[in-house]
Design an enzyme around this catalytic site. Structure first.
Site, PDB file in Angstrom:
ATOM      1  N   ILE A 226       0.523  -0.951  -0.582  1.00 39.43           N
ATOM      2  CA  ILE A 226      -0.645   0.074   0.111  1.00 39.43           C
ATOM      3  C   ILE A 226       0.559   0.841   0.276  1.00 39.43           C
ATOM      4  CG2 ILE A 226      -1.943   1.284   1.485  1.00 39.43           C
ATOM      5  CD1 ILE A 226      -3.090  -1.538   2.643  1.00 39.43           C
ATOM      6  N   ASN A 233      -1.505   6.401   8.432  1.00 37.89           N
ATOM      7  CA  ASN A 233      -1.755   6.107   9.621  1.00 37.89           C
ATOM      8  C   ASN A 233      -1.039   7.080  10.966  1.00 37.89           C
ATOM      9  OD1 ASN A 233      -2.061   2.537  10.155  1.00 37.89           O
ATOM     10  ND2 ASN A 233      -0.483   2.454  10.030  1.00 37.89           N
ATOM     11  N   HIS A 238      -4.554   4.922  13.923  1.00 35.88           N
ATOM     12  CA  HIS A 238      -4.411   3.521  13.148  1.00 35.88           C
ATOM     13  C   HIS A 238      -5.779   2.270  12.874  1.00 35.88           C
ATOM     14  CE1 HIS A 238       0.112   2.751  13.815  1.00 35.88           C
ATOM     15  NE2 HIS A 238      -0.188   3.336  14.560  1.00 35.88           N
ATOM     16  N   ASP A 242      -5.774   0.058   9.552  1.00 37.64           N
ATOM     17  CA  ASP A 242      -6.988  -0.630   9.627  1.00 37.64           C
ATOM     18  C   ASP A 242      -7.804  -1.312   8.757  1.00 37.64           C
ATOM     19  OD1 ASP A 242      -5.223  -1.678  11.860  1.00 37.64           O
ATOM     20  OD2 ASP A 242      -6.177  -1.855  13.322  1.00 37.64           O
ATOM     21  N   ARG A 257      -9.136 -16.288  -6.807  1.00 32.18           N
ATOM     22  CA  ARG A 257      -9.798 -17.198  -6.900  1.00 32.18           C
ATOM     23  C   ARG A 257      -9.604 -18.238  -5.852  1.00 32.18           C
ATOM     24  NH1 ARG A 257      -7.484 -18.887 -12.563  1.00 32.18           N
ATOM     25  NH2 ARG A 257      -5.755 -19.011 -10.633  1.00 32.18           N
ATOM     26  N   GLU A 268       1.589  -3.815   5.488  1.00 34.92           N
ATOM     27  CA  GLU A 268       0.832  -3.191   4.777  1.00 34.92           C
ATOM     28  C   GLU A 268       0.975  -4.356   3.240  1.00 34.92           C
ATOM     29  OE1 GLU A 268       4.106  -0.108   4.720  1.00 34.92           O
ATOM     30  OE2 GLU A 268       3.400  -1.152   6.023  1.00 34.92           O
TER      31      GLU A 268
END
Length: 349
Positions: A226, A233, A238, A242, A257, A268
């Site tokens: 990310i 954060n 935080h 999350d 799948r 992250e």
């Protein structure tokens, strides 16, 4: 072990218990008639209560959540009291003493749901047998036809119960094994699951490799990170961080799948192993994940965030031996190359 299998086993266990209760009910109804005929009024009265108990047990077992342990306690307690009373009143050698032998093993294997109760029956039954033997082994208060009839009838009852008890113990032990297996599987699932995102953690990777990549297959290794997660954060807290992690994990779960491997690699970072796919399709799948994440919003109160991710993708055609850890390391290197190239990009080779 699935919940349906455990319910099926418990259903069979209750059915066996019902059959056993019917046999004992029939035996006590017969005892009631015999004791009334031979003039053993105290035993006839006792058997009235016994018959009532074996009418109540099937009713309990018909409930939506049957108290099987309570039924088992009632069953063992009634058998022990009835055998003691019959030996005291009628003497030894009529077959009532055989009931102790039949139910000693039952006590050791059947689960009453309470260790103290189980220990009580395990100790009380052999103790009562020995005491009654020393006190009444030479006592014969009934002779002739009824003595032979009662002995034969008790032998038939004990043999019938022994057959049913063998099924009862088999199913009971199978249930205990299934419950233990389910607990083990649950513990295993918990140890392999990331508690926040509810996807696998990195500890689950080796098991997936052993089960799915032990033979050559076409697959791709994806590492995703990310973008600017530390800033999220630091700026929003935080809790919002999350929410971002959960949102990304849910997007991945909808795109990859069931036969693919997806885990939170740490912090992250996310890892995916995309199985049975060619290189172009793998790139397209990861690009679709990137675009879906970039166009989705994470909401927390009045806060609305746009999140992006950078990806590294390495493809393996399954044509020869491979080192999964080298592939993961290479995907990670491509990921950070993408970070240095502007982020929100899929880097592949």
């Amino acid at each position: 072990m699935s919940k349906s299998n455990i319910l099926t086993t418990n259903y069979k266990l209750n059915n066996v218990f019902k059959i056993m209760s019917f046999i004992v009910f029939f035996a006590h109804a017969t005892y009631l008639v015999i004791f009334a005929v031979i003039g053993a009024e105290p035993l006839a009265i006792l058997n009235i209560f016994s018959v009532i108990i074996y009418l109540i047990i099937p009713i309990i077992l018909l409930q939506e959540n049957p108290a099987s342990s309570l039924c088992l306690v009632l069953f063992q307690l009634e058998v022990m009291i009835h055998a003691i009373a019959c030996i005291v009143v009628l003497g030894w050698g009529l077959g009532f003493e055989l009931l102790f032998i039949a139910f000693m093993m039952t006590t050791l294997f059947a689960d009453t749901g309470n260790k103290q109760i189980t220990y009580f029956f395990a100790a009380a039954q052999p103790f009562a047998f020995l005491v009654l033997f020393f006190l009444y082994h030479d006592s014969y208060k009934i002779t002739g036809y009824w003595r032979d009839f009662l002995f034969t009838f008790n032998i038939v009852c004990v043999c019938s119960l022994a057959i049913v008890l063998s099924f009862f113990l088999e199913i009971s032990n199978r249930t205990a094994y299934q419950n233990a297996q389910k607990e083990r599987d649950d513990i295993k699932d918990i140890s392999n699951q990331d508690p926040l995102t509810k996807i696998y953690n990195r500890h689950a990777l080796q098991e997936f490799l052993d089960e799915n990549l032990s033979q050559a297959r076409n697959f791709a290794v994806m590492m995703g990170d990310i973008d600017n997660f530390k800033r999220i954060n630091d700026t929003y807290g935080h809790n919002v961080g999350d929410l971002v992690l959960v949102k990304v994990a849910n997007i991945f779960k909808n795109i990859f799948r069931k036969n693919d491997f997806l885990c939170r690699w740490g912090g992250e970072e996310f890892l995916a192993i995309i199985c049975d796919i060619d290189k172009t399709e793998a790139i397209n799948v990861v690009r679709r994940a990137k675009e879906t994440i970039a166009t989705s919003k994470v909401k927390h109160g009045e806060t609305e965030l746009n999140v992006t991710m950078t990806f590294g993708l390495v493809y393996c055609d399954g044509g020869g031996e491979f080192d999964i850890w080298s592939l993961i390391k290479r995907a990670d290197q491509l990921l950070y190359k993408g970070k240095n190239s502007g982020k929100n990009i899929v880097m592949f080779e």
